[in-house]
Design a protein around this motif. Structure first.
Motif, PDB file in Angstrom:
ATOM      1  N   TRP A 138       0.840  -1.195   0.000  1.00 34.08           N
ATOM      2  CA  TRP A 138       0.000   0.000   0.000  1.00 34.08           C
ATOM      3  C   TRP A 138       0.880   1.253   0.000  1.00 34.08           C
ATOM      4  CZ3 TRP A 138      -4.597  -1.492  -1.247  1.00 34.08           C
ATOM      5  CH2 TRP A 138      -5.038  -2.762  -0.846  1.00 34.08           C
ATOM      6  N   ALA A 139       1.951   1.203  -0.769  1.00 33.11           N
ATOM      7  CA  ALA A 139       2.905   2.324  -0.793  1.00 33.11           C
ATOM      8  C   ALA A 139       2.252   3.632  -1.217  1.00 33.11           C
ATOM      9  CB  ALA A 139       4.069   1.998  -1.726  1.00 33.11           C
ATOM     10  N   SER A 140       1.209   3.549  -2.046  1.00 32.53           N
ATOM     11  CA  SER A 140       0.588   4.761  -2.583  1.00 32.53           C
ATOM     12  C   SER A 140      -0.368   5.435  -1.608  1.00 32.53           C
ATOM     13  CB  SER A 140      -0.153   4.441  -3.881  1.00 32.53           C
ATOM     14  OG  SER A 140      -1.223   3.538  -3.636  1.00 32.53           O
ATOM     15  N   PHE A 141      -0.582   4.837  -0.437  1.00 35.73           N
ATOM     16  CA  PHE A 141      -1.520   5.451   0.510  1.00 35.73           C
ATOM     17  C   PHE A 141      -1.126   6.893   0.806  1.00 35.73           C
ATOM     18  CE2 PHE A 141      -2.646   6.672   4.848  1.00 35.73           C
ATOM     19  CZ  PHE A 141      -4.031   6.602   4.759  1.00 35.73           C
ATOM     20  N   LEU A 142       0.159   7.112   1.065  1.00 36.02           N
ATOM     21  CA  LEU A 142       0.666   8.473   1.258  1.00 36.02           C
ATOM     22  C   LEU A 142       1.973   8.566   0.476  1.00 36.02           C
ATOM     23  CD1 LEU A 142      -0.331  10.947   3.044  1.00 36.02           C
ATOM     24  CD2 LEU A 142       1.724  10.495   4.408  1.00 36.02           C
ATOM     25  N   GLU A 143       1.973   9.383  -0.560  1.00 39.22           N
ATOM     26  CA  GLU A 143       3.123   9.417  -1.459  1.00 39.22           C
ATOM     27  C   GLU A 143       3.370  10.828  -1.956  1.00 39.22           C
ATOM     28  OE1 GLU A 143       2.154   6.804  -4.735  1.00 39.22           O
ATOM     29  OE2 GLU A 143       0.740   8.251  -5.610  1.00 39.22           O
ATOM     30  N   ILE A 144       4.584  11.048  -2.476  1.00 37.32           N
ATOM     31  CA  ILE A 144       4.966  12.337  -3.029  1.00 37.32           C
ATOM     32  C   ILE A 144       5.925  12.093  -4.190  1.00 37.32           C
ATOM     33  CG2 ILE A 144       6.930  12.697  -1.441  1.00 37.32           C
ATOM     34  CD1 ILE A 144       6.031  15.687  -1.322  1.00 37.32           C
ATOM     35  N   GLN A 145       5.763  12.836  -5.260  1.00 38.18           N
ATOM     36  CA  GLN A 145       6.598  12.625  -6.443  1.00 38.18           C
ATOM     37  C   GLN A 145       7.926  13.359  -6.318  1.00 38.18           C
ATOM     38  OE1 GLN A 145       5.000  14.121 -10.137  1.00 38.18           O
ATOM     39  NE2 GLN A 145       6.778  13.470 -11.327  1.00 38.18           N
ATOM     40  N   HIS A 146       8.991  12.649  -6.664  1.00 34.61           N
ATOM     41  CA  HIS A 146      10.314  13.254  -6.816  1.00 34.61           C
ATOM     42  C   HIS A 146      10.504  13.547  -8.298  1.00 34.61           C
ATOM     43  CE1 HIS A 146      14.865  13.067  -7.071  1.00 34.61           C
ATOM     44  NE2 HIS A 146      14.651  14.000  -6.162  1.00 34.61           N
ATOM     45  N   TYR A 147      10.689  14.804  -8.645  1.00 33.93           N
ATOM     46  CA  TYR A 147      10.777  15.199 -10.047  1.00 33.93           C
ATOM     47  C   TYR A 147      11.991  14.558 -10.725  1.00 33.93           C
ATOM     48  CZ  TYR A 147      11.038  18.159 -14.191  1.00 33.93           C
ATOM     49  OH  TYR A 147      11.103  18.609 -15.492  1.00 33.93           O
ATOM     50  N   GLY A 148      11.799  14.128 -11.962  1.00 36.39           N
ATOM     51  CA  GLY A 148      12.890  13.524 -12.729  1.00 36.39           C
ATOM     52  C   GLY A 148      12.932  12.016 -12.577  1.00 36.39           C
ATOM     53  N   THR A 149      13.996  11.424 -13.107  1.00 39.28           N
ATOM     54  CA  THR A 149      14.126   9.961 -13.099  1.00 39.28           C
ATOM     55  C   THR A 149      15.524   9.524 -12.662  1.00 39.28           C
ATOM     56  OG1 THR A 149      14.717   9.963 -15.464  1.00 39.28           O
ATOM     57  CG2 THR A 149      12.385   9.678 -14.916  1.00 39.28           C
ATOM     58  N   ARG A 150      16.157  10.342 -11.835  1.00 36.59           N
ATOM     59  CA  ARG A 150      17.544  10.049 -11.448  1.00 36.59           C
ATOM     60  C   ARG A 150      17.683   8.699 -10.766  1.00 36.59           C
ATOM     61  NH1 ARG A 150      20.931  11.600  -6.956  1.00 36.59           N
ATOM     62  NH2 ARG A 150      19.228  12.761  -6.018  1.00 36.59           N
ATOM     63  N   PHE A 151      16.737   8.348  -9.893  1.00 35.61           N
ATOM     64  CA  PHE A 151      16.790   7.066  -9.198  1.00 35.61           C
ATOM     65  C   PHE A 151      16.186   5.956 -10.051  1.00 35.61           C
ATOM     66  CE2 PHE A 151      16.741  10.164  -5.689  1.00 35.61           C
ATOM     67  CZ  PHE A 151      17.884   9.782  -5.023  1.00 35.61           C
ATOM     68  N   LEU A 152      15.077   6.243 -10.687  1.00 39.76           N
ATOM     69  CA  LEU A 152      14.401   5.236 -11.498  1.00 39.76           C
ATOM     70  C   LEU A 152      15.314   4.709 -12.606  1.00 39.76           C
ATOM     71  CD1 LEU A 152      10.727   5.444 -12.658  1.00 39.76           C
ATOM     72  CD2 LEU A 152      12.487   4.862 -14.304  1.00 39.76           C
ATOM     73  N   ASP A 153      16.154   5.577 -13.160  1.00 42.83           N
ATOM     74  CA  ASP A 153      17.049   5.178 -14.249  1.00 42.83           C
ATOM     75  C   ASP A 153      18.141   4.209 -13.803  1.00 42.83           C
ATOM     76  OD1 ASP A 153      15.663   6.662 -16.090  1.00 42.83           O
ATOM     77  OD2 ASP A 153      16.995   8.399 -16.003  1.00 42.83           O
ATOM     78  N   LEU A 154      18.299   4.043 -12.488  1.00 46.67           N
ATOM     79  CA  LEU A 154      19.281   3.076 -11.992  1.00 46.67           C
ATOM     80  C   LEU A 154      18.816   1.637 -12.196  1.00 46.67           C
ATOM     81  CD1 LEU A 154      20.228   4.756  -8.581  1.00 46.67           C
ATOM     82  CD2 LEU A 154      21.540   4.812 -10.725  1.00 46.67           C
ATOM     83  N   ILE A 155      17.493   1.452 -12.367  1.00 48.78           N
ATOM     84  CA  ILE A 155      16.947   0.105 -12.545  1.00 48.78           C
ATOM     85  C   ILE A 155      17.349  -0.427 -13.921  1.00 48.78           C
ATOM     86  CG2 ILE A 155      14.827  -1.282 -12.679  1.00 48.78           C
ATOM     87  CD1 ILE A 155      13.533   0.742 -10.797  1.00 48.78           C
ATOM     88  N   GLY A 156      18.003  -1.572 -13.915  1.00 45.83           N
ATOM     89  CA  GLY A 156      18.537  -2.132 -15.141  1.00 45.83           C
ATOM     90  C   GLY A 156      20.006  -1.812 -15.339  1.00 45.83           C
ATOM     91  N   GLU A 157      20.507  -0.857 -14.539  1.00 41.88           N
ATOM     92  CA  GLU A 157      21.924  -0.476 -14.583  1.00 41.88           C
ATOM     93  C   GLU A 157      22.602  -0.919 -13.293  1.00 41.88           C
ATOM     94  OE1 GLU A 157      23.415   0.738 -17.197  1.00 41.88           O
ATOM     95  OE2 GLU A 157      21.591   0.926 -18.405  1.00 41.88           O
ATOM     96  N   GLN A 158      22.441  -0.112 -12.242  1.00 40.68           N
ATOM     97  CA  GLN A 158      23.040  -0.470 -10.945  1.00 40.68           C
ATOM     98  C   GLN A 158      22.071  -1.233 -10.043  1.00 40.68           C
ATOM     99  OE1 GLN A 158      25.097   2.904  -9.069  1.00 40.68           O
ATOM    100  NE2 GLN A 158      25.065   3.955 -11.037  1.00 40.68           N
TER     101      GLN A 158
END
Length: 288
Positions: free
Chosen positions: A262-282
């Motif tokens: 239920w991660a989306s119950f309380l959430e906030i967006q971090h602008y950009g994809t700096r962390f997301l782009d690590l998936i598949g790389e690091q």
């Protein structure tokens, strides 16, 4: 309800800058801050209407969830982009300081303390965070009524993309227990459970309490400000940036986040994809 939100903002381009505050191109930082400020007013401000087509009249809506909103942006020197923002002047107040850039979060704490007794919520958000949930403060209020003011619910921070291996990634997963062990005992009231609109949701003490933000009610803010460690400028959690955002609340409250289901119950967006782009790389993508 009266809400005070403080935002540390810094921009100084560097040749090989990696973070948004140091990139050569100011546009991404401008867009992040603009979206953040606009969203706050659109979600929680009083200027919301519905168009009555029959009467050709714009009628106020969502007024029980509309609040008096003050936003203070803390900067250092001339290292900022406020003069390039194309937003109404009343959207924020500028609070210039001479602080070290990574310590601007402590200047925000001082602003919050100096406004004790004037607001119902005292908040801090890094300048690249964007809220999308109009029920955000209702959820926080519900949680503290259920759990008590010594328990603080932190939002799960996420990034989104249409071109990565995953469309959405929450970026503040668990740290090794030893990282926060000096500051918190996660075994104390380790989890809380409740039913919300018929759905059972679990909240767990956060091994990574960092979200780049916090949202405290008036009692919580007064409690924190009365602690001997308040504004001690301790930077021993990860780095000065994370410490300014998170260490003080971690020392003061039992910090919770909703569990992964239920991660989306309380959430906030971090602008950009700096962390997301690590998936598949690091970071490997787990296959279900």
């Amino acid at each position: 309800m009266r809400i005070l939100i403080t935002i540390p903002h810094f921009f100084k381009p560097e040749k090989n800058g990696r973070h948004g505050s140091k990139l050569k191109d100011p546009q991404p930082r401008l867009e992040a801050l603009s979206k953040s400020l606009a969203a706050l007013h659109q979600l929680f401000g009083k200027s919301q209407s519905i168009i009555d087509i029959n009467r050709r009249l714009a009628i106020p809506v969502n007024q029980p969830q509309a609040h008096d909103l003050d936003i203070v942006i803390c900067t250092t020197g001339d290292c900022h982009l406020l003069n390039q923002l194309s937003l109404p002047a009343h959207f924020y107040q500028h609070y210039p300081t001479g602080a070290e850039p990574l310590l601007l979060g402590f200047e925000c704490q001082a602003v919050l303390r100096d406004c004790l007794g004037k607001y119902d919520y005292y908040c801090f958000m890094e300048d690249d965070l964007i809220l999308h949930d109009p029920w955000f403060f209702n959820k926080l209020s519900w949680f503290t009524k259920e759990a008590g003011n010594l328990c603080l619910l932190q939002p799960n921070r996420y990034e989104i993309s249409t071109r990565a291996l995953t469309c959405k990634a929450y970026v503040d997963g668990d740290l090794a227990p030893r990282v926060t062990a000096p500051f918190q005992n996660v075994n104390e009231r380790a989890q809380l459970k409740s039913n919300i609109v018929g759905v059972p949701i679990t909240f767990r003490r956060a091994l990574n309490p960092h979200s780049g933000c916090y949202f405290l009610n008036a009692n919580q803010m007064a409690n924190w400000a009365s602690q001997s460690h308040f504004l001690d400028r301790d930077t021993s959690f990860v780095s000065p940036l994370e410490s300014a955002a998170t260490l003080g609340i971690m020392k003061t409250f039992r910090v919770y986040k909703s569990v992964a289901d239920w991660a989306s119950f309380l959430e906030i967006q971090h602008y950009g994809t700096r962390f997301l782009d690590l998936i598949g790389e690091q970071v490997d993508l787990a296959m279900c």
